[in-house]
Design a protein around this motif. Structure first.
Motif, short mmCIF file in Angstrom:
data_model
loop_
_atom_site.label_atom_id
_atom_site.label_comp_id
_atom_site.label_asym_id
_atom_site.label_seq_id
_atom_site.Cartn_x
_atom_site.Cartn_y
_atom_site.Cartn_z
N GLY A 90 0.82 -1.21 0.00
CA GLY A 90 0.00 0.00 0.00
C GLY A 90 0.85 1.26 0.00
N VAL A 91 0.28 2.31 -0.56
CA VAL A 91 0.93 3.62 -0.60
C VAL A 91 0.04 4.60 0.18
N ALA A 92 0.64 5.30 1.13
CA ALA A 92 -0.12 6.20 1.99
C ALA A 92 -0.49 7.47 1.23
N ALA A 93 -1.43 8.20 1.79
CA ALA A 93 -1.87 9.46 1.18
C ALA A 93 -0.73 10.48 1.19
N GLY A 94 -0.60 11.21 0.11
CA GLY A 94 0.45 12.21 -0.01
C GLY A 94 1.79 11.61 -0.36
N THR A 95 1.84 10.34 -0.67
CA THR A 95 3.10 9.66 -1.00
C THR A 95 2.98 9.07 -2.40
N THR A 96 4.07 9.10 -3.15
CA THR A 96 4.09 8.55 -4.50
C THR A 96 5.35 7.69 -4.65
N ASP A 97 5.15 6.44 -4.98
CA ASP A 97 6.27 5.55 -5.30
C ASP A 97 6.47 5.53 -6.80
N VAL A 98 7.71 5.27 -7.22
CA VAL A 98 8.07 5.28 -8.63
C VAL A 98 8.80 4.00 -8.97
N VAL A 99 8.42 3.41 -10.11
CA VAL A 99 9.09 2.22 -10.63
C VAL A 99 9.66 2.59 -11.99
N PHE A 100 10.97 2.34 -12.17
CA PHE A 100 11.63 2.66 -13.43
C PHE A 100 11.92 1.36 -14.19
N THR A 101 11.65 1.42 -15.50
CA THR A 101 12.03 0.36 -16.43
C THR A 101 12.90 0.99 -17.51
N PRO A 102 13.50 0.20 -18.38
CA PRO A 102 14.33 0.81 -19.43
C PRO A 102 13.58 1.82 -20.31
N ASP A 103 12.25 1.76 -20.40
CA ASP A 103 11.50 2.64 -21.29
C ASP A 103 10.47 3.51 -20.59
N PHE A 104 10.10 3.18 -19.33
CA PHE A 104 9.00 3.90 -18.69
C PHE A 104 9.37 4.34 -17.27
N GLU A 105 8.64 5.38 -16.86
CA GLU A 105 8.57 5.79 -15.46
C GLU A 105 7.12 5.56 -15.01
#
Length: 299
Positions: free
Chosen positions: A75-90
């Motif tokens: 889960g991701v809390a309110a006001g928080t943003t997680d990021v996943v990076f791949t070779p072509d996308f964010e």
């Protein structure tokens, strides 16, 4: 981080075998999946032969992956943003929401996104080398061929970690209960097979002869030293065998003459002896000398 086995669920994994992971670590899984557990709750499952880098900042967690696959479940809390990076996308995961999806990248750049059970929110794909942005819904599996948003299609193939191999179990058939043994007692005599009664008064068939031929096979044992008790042997008569006298019957005695003639002796002829050749008389020295002079004067 915990190492798992392909055929064991997460609840049955051994406890206390993990290692602490610090920010900036790069993780890789071998032949079996590995699980990264977050202190705030949830986990990231790294699929076999895949790599994952982990970092944090003030806004949340940043995950980076190359060719491979992973399954996110946290889960991701309110006001928080997680990021996943791949070779072509964010890929951005904004809270508050619970994310559970599979993400995979192939060697030719194809990127797949597949929501799993319990996923409550969509994600946003942004090209790293372009301006295209696409928001995938919470229940919208999507395939991005060669890492491009413009060529996206609905995902029809599998995505994420492969299913563990099924373990074949041999079903053991229950043994049949043993038959109860009957109570011991005197054995009943065997029942003879019933045969249809034959009417002896019925006439014989047209093709059957009135004479009945009986063939009997029985072993005979002869013992020369055993004495025979009169009246113990059965008497068998075979009328179909002419001029046959059995041992059991009493044949008529043969009367022999009182003074039988003496047997004639034949003269034995001996073979004539072979004539022996005359032996020559051996003469001594004086006899030979006498004969020499006798022959000399009689000439």
């Amino acid at each position: 981080m915990f190492v798992t086995t392909p055929d064991a669920p997460a609840a049955e994994q051994p406890a206390g075998t993990g290692m602490a992971v610090l920010a900036g670590s790069e993780l890789s899984a071998g032949m079996a999946p590995a699980v990264l557990r977050l202190n705030r709750g949830g986990q990231v499952r790294i699929c076999p032969r895949s790599q994952l880098s982990v970092n944090t900042d003030a806004n949340g967690v940043m995950l980076g992956m190359g060719v491979g696959a992973a399954e996110l479940d946290y889960g991701v809390a309110a006001g928080t943003t997680d990021v996943v990076f791949t070779p072509d996308f964010e890929i951005r995961l904004a809270g508050p929401a619970h994310y559970h999806f599979a993400l995979g990248v192939s060697a030719n750049g194809n990127t797949c996104f597949k929501p799993l059970l319990g996923n409550t929110s969509g994600v946003v794909f942004s090209e790293l080398l372009g301006q295209e942005i696409f928001g995938a819904g919470a229940e919208e599996p999507t395939l991005f061929p060669e890492g491009k948003v413009t060529g996206r299609t609905a995902l029809t193939d599998s995505c994420g970690c492969p299913a563990p191999p099924r373990v074949k179990q041999v079903a053991l058939e229950p043994k049949a209960p043993e038959a109860q043994k009957p109570p011991e007692g005197p054995a009943a005599p065997p029942k003879e097979a019933s045969s249809p009664a034959r009417d002896v008064t019925a006439p014989a068939h047209a093709g059957q002869s009135e004479e009945t031929h009986v063939e009997v096979e029985t072993p005979f044992v002869f013992s020369g030293g055993a004495s025979v008790v009169p009246g113990t042997l059965a008497k068998i008569q075979f009328s179909s065998l002419p001029n046959t006298v059995l041992v059991q019957e009493d044949p008529e005695p043969i009367v022999l003459p009182e003074n039988p003639p003496p047997p004639v002796e034949q003269a034995k002829t001996e073979p004539a002896p072979m004539p022996t050749p005359p032996q020559k008389e051996k003469k001594g020295f004086m006899a030979r000398l006498k004969g020499f002079f006798g022959g000399l004067f009689h000439r």
